[in-house]
Design a protein around this motif. Sequence first.
Motif, short mmCIF file in Angstrom:
data_model
loop_
_atom_site.label_atom_id
_atom_site.label_comp_id
_atom_site.label_asym_id
_atom_site.label_seq_id
_atom_site.Cartn_x
_atom_site.Cartn_y
_atom_site.Cartn_z
N THR A 13 0.86 -1.19 0.00
CA THR A 13 0.00 0.00 0.00
C THR A 13 0.89 1.23 0.00
O THR A 13 1.73 1.39 0.89
N VAL A 14 0.71 2.06 -1.01
CA VAL A 14 1.52 3.26 -1.18
C VAL A 14 0.64 4.47 -0.87
O VAL A 14 -0.35 4.72 -1.57
N PHE A 15 0.99 5.21 0.18
CA PHE A 15 0.28 6.43 0.55
C PHE A 15 1.06 7.61 -0.04
O PHE A 15 2.23 7.81 0.27
N VAL A 16 0.37 8.40 -0.85
CA VAL A 16 1.01 9.52 -1.55
C VAL A 16 0.25 10.79 -1.19
O VAL A 16 -0.98 10.84 -1.27
N SER A 17 0.99 11.82 -0.79
CA SER A 17 0.37 13.10 -0.48
C SER A 17 -0.12 13.78 -1.75
O SER A 17 0.55 13.75 -2.79
N SER A 18 -1.30 14.38 -1.68
CA SER A 18 -1.87 15.05 -2.86
C SER A 18 -1.07 16.27 -3.27
O SER A 18 -1.17 16.74 -4.41
N VAL A 32 9.60 3.63 4.29
CA VAL A 32 9.18 2.28 3.92
C VAL A 32 9.08 1.45 5.19
O VAL A 32 10.04 1.34 5.96
N ILE A 33 7.89 0.90 5.43
CA ILE A 33 7.65 0.04 6.59
C ILE A 33 7.38 -1.35 6.05
O ILE A 33 6.25 -1.69 5.68
N PHE A 38 3.91 -1.06 3.89
CA PHE A 38 3.44 0.30 3.68
C PHE A 38 4.59 1.15 3.16
O PHE A 38 5.74 0.96 3.54
N VAL A 39 4.22 2.08 2.30
CA VAL A 39 5.15 3.11 1.86
C VAL A 39 4.43 4.45 2.01
O VAL A 39 3.35 4.65 1.44
N LEU A 40 5.02 5.34 2.79
CA LEU A 40 4.43 6.65 3.05
C LEU A 40 5.25 7.70 2.33
O LEU A 40 6.44 7.88 2.61
N VAL A 134 -4.08 3.49 8.90
CA VAL A 134 -4.29 4.89 9.24
C VAL A 134 -3.56 5.24 10.53
O VAL A 134 -3.05 6.35 10.69
N ASN A 135 -3.50 4.30 11.46
CA ASN A 135 -2.78 4.56 12.71
C ASN A 135 -1.30 4.84 12.44
O ASN A 135 -0.71 5.76 13.00
N ILE A 136 -0.69 4.03 11.58
CA ILE A 136 0.72 4.25 11.26
C ILE A 136 0.90 5.55 10.48
O ILE A 136 1.85 6.30 10.70
N LEU A 137 -0.04 5.83 9.59
CA LEU A 137 0.05 7.06 8.80
C LEU A 137 -0.02 8.29 9.69
O LEU A 137 0.80 9.20 9.56
N THR A 138 -0.98 8.32 10.60
CA THR A 138 -1.10 9.48 11.49
C THR A 138 0.09 9.59 12.43
O THR A 138 0.53 10.70 12.76
N LYS A 139 0.62 8.47 12.86
CA LYS A 139 1.79 8.51 13.73
C LYS A 139 2.99 9.11 13.03
O LYS A 139 3.75 9.89 13.60
N GLU A 140 3.17 8.76 11.76
CA GLU A 140 4.30 9.30 11.01
C GLU A 140 4.11 10.78 10.71
O GLU A 140 5.05 11.57 10.75
#
Length: 524
Positions: A13-18, A32-33, A38-40, A134-140
């Motif tokens: 799952t790749v999370f990319v900022s708009s 990279v986790i 996950f990739v943020l 989402v928990n990992i995303l908000t934590k980062e």
Amino acid sequence: MREQGITDDMKWTVFVSSYILNKSSCHLFGKVIEENSFVLISDMFYNVRGCEKSIGMFSELASTESRTDEEGSQKPTKELFIDLHCNRDGNLSCKMTKNFETLNCNLVIFDAQQFSDSYFMSWDNLSTVSGNAVNILTKEIHSREPTLRMPLIYQLHILWLFCFQIVGFLLDNRVTRFRPFSFAASCSSLLVHQTLRRQEYLAVRNSNISSLRTQLGLVNVCCRQLLDCVLGITLTYFFIYYNMTDQVAALIITWAYEVAENLNSLVEWLMGAPAGLKLNKQLTEFLGHFFLYHIYLWKGYLGVLQPVLSSMLWYSSLLGLLGITAQLCFLRDVISMMTLHIYCFYVYAARLYRFQVYALSAFWRLFRGKKWNVLRQRLDSVRYDVDQLFLGTLLFTILLFTLPTCALYYVVFTMLRLVVLLVHELNDKIIQSLDSLPLFSVGMWCINSRFIKGDILFSIIPHSKRDESSTFSLQIIQMPFGKLLRRSENPFRNAASQHYHWSKLIGDLVKGHLIYPWVEVSQS
């Protein structure tokens, strides 16, 4: 070089900022986790320790044909690399390679500013909609050093603490902690409320102001106190400006005399044959005269109170400077003071009824040859002689035939006491609602502010071309009002109010135990 393959054992799952998608082309920086696949990717990770190296590229393609040519020119690498493209039609495509293999991945587009602005997204264990992602995303996102969002509110709360610290210190110090003073203070709703306020102010002073939850709680507490004081000062102004102290005092005295007269009529009715019931004449006359004499003493107390009640109300109206909740607490104390005779009648009747019930149960065990062992908390067998059985039979008969008379008085005065407690409960609910009202959160919720959004919404972005990867949009939306109230609870107050379960309440009433404010622990 070996042939490029596609692994199907895991999906990344790749999370990319708009914000990145608004650029024509750029390097991708992120974290990279691998244990969570996950990739943020966000612009905030640029020049962050551990994220100095680019992990991918983003570029805009002129058309779908150039997209194909670009895919063919991209060579797989040994390290993880993300190739993100956006064509003229607005379709996004993501290609991940690692160890010369292409990885399956899903693309999630999110707005990092929404996560940073929301007070609720930084709290632990709140983002449970999408599991751990989402928990990992908000934590980062919130891993950076938090800042004070509203420094003006923080400066105002220091002044606010100083003003109310004086009142709290007068109510909670070494002298007032002695048992006689503490017992007297526990009987006054106003003193208990102000003591809780002082404990709340101390918790605010010792809290970590850098936490977003603490900041939101601080703003809610300041806004609540401001509204409380404004309503209290307004009520005080009308009370003094229109000179309502004499009218209210006369109304209270008139009501108190009417209650005393009605109680007098009720006791005289109980001394006869109420509802056709046959009562013990000697006992009911004794109890009736006992309660009538207390009503006579109560009327004398009202005569002493009447000349000074108006002045007491005028000075007590200045409690509006502490807030309308202080005035409501004082109103509760006034109701308790003006119904003190009802409480005394209830205590007398409850004690007498409980004594009879306890004695009857003890004599009933005597007939069965049993005795209650206090040390071991059990029933033991015991032999009784004839004199003990004879005396027990006489006392059991007397108590059994006088029980209906005492029970009738107990039921009547218990119902009156429950009516008073119902009025107290309604008053307490209003005070608790004002104390726990998150005014700032409610106001921001009404204008749909980004600071109060806290729910997660995933929506799929359709593609013109079908492939194995999917693209999702992650948004922070407004939460329901009930959920907002639960999440905006006051973090500085942990005082748990005492609640009665219906089963325990009915059991205490049947057994004759005193209910609120002095609740006795039932023992078997």
